[in-house]
Design a protein around this motif. Sequence first.
Motif, mmCIF file in Angstrom:
data_model
loop_
_atom_site.group_PDB
_atom_site.id
_atom_site.type_symbol
_atom_site.label_atom_id
_atom_site.label_comp_id
_atom_site.label_asym_id
_atom_site.label_seq_id
_atom_site.Cartn_x
_atom_site.Cartn_y
_atom_site.Cartn_z
ATOM 1 N N ARG A 184 80.589 23.395 11.710
ATOM 2 C CA ARG A 184 80.987 22.117 12.084
ATOM 3 C C ARG A 184 79.768 21.270 12.716
ATOM 4 N N LYS A 187 78.370 19.718 8.515
ATOM 5 C CA LYS A 187 79.425 19.637 7.613
ATOM 6 C C LYS A 187 79.102 18.891 6.150
ATOM 7 N N SER A 224 87.759 22.053 11.690
ATOM 8 C CA SER A 224 86.712 22.418 12.718
ATOM 9 C C SER A 224 85.902 23.882 12.234
ATOM 10 N N TRP A 225 86.395 24.502 11.424
ATOM 11 C CA TRP A 225 86.127 25.918 11.048
ATOM 12 C C TRP A 225 85.353 26.726 12.275
#
Length: 236
Positions: A184, A187, A224-225
């Motif tokens: 996040r 990115k 958001s991973w």
Amino acid sequence: QELLNKYQFKNVIGRSPQMFQVYKTIAKVADTKSTVLLYGERGTGKELVARSIHYNSLRNSRPFIPVDSASLVETLMESELFGHVRGAFTGALTTKRGLFEEADGGTILLDEVSNLSLSMQTKLLRFLQEHEIKRVGGRDSIKVDVRVIAATNQPLEPLVKEGKFREDLFDRLNVVSITLPPLRERKEDIPLLANHFLQRFAGENRKNISHISPEALEILLAYSWPGNVRELEHTI
């Protein structure tokens, strides 16, 4: 680009400023004997970075052995790492070499090092100080040349203050530290990673898929991973 051409960063994907800082540190530390402490959330690629350090070092012809400290049962951990002699305990029917002996001349990655008990921390500290081990039940010290890379998903300093992690061991491990940024926070690397996994899995499954649609990429960028690169890999 010169850095990427000179060194092998196998499967470590990224062109963000944060990742270039990681690459620079790998390049500086690879050919030294220094222990390395890797920080990063789960899925940020700590093992991949450890492998890159190993493969760019003079030890690259010798074994690289990853050890998940969280998965080893405490009662068996010492035997797994340092080996045992015949009769050392019930079921020890033969003498066994431990992972440190198997990695002689190479590198061991101790993942989730924060899970080591104080007893195992003491034994690891002794190895780092003396470069020798004793098999469980054995009397003789065995010289072993192994580089230790440790990894953790939580800061060790608070554990040191709480008395859960030895300060002298922390000092020995923390000669060089590398913090891996979560996805996040980088990115701009998501398109590179997504295409890397797409090409890999398309090839493995003999699928003719050449690109990711702009709409799908927009969704990937907005997420958001929390599982980081590992989650992205499974998503693709």
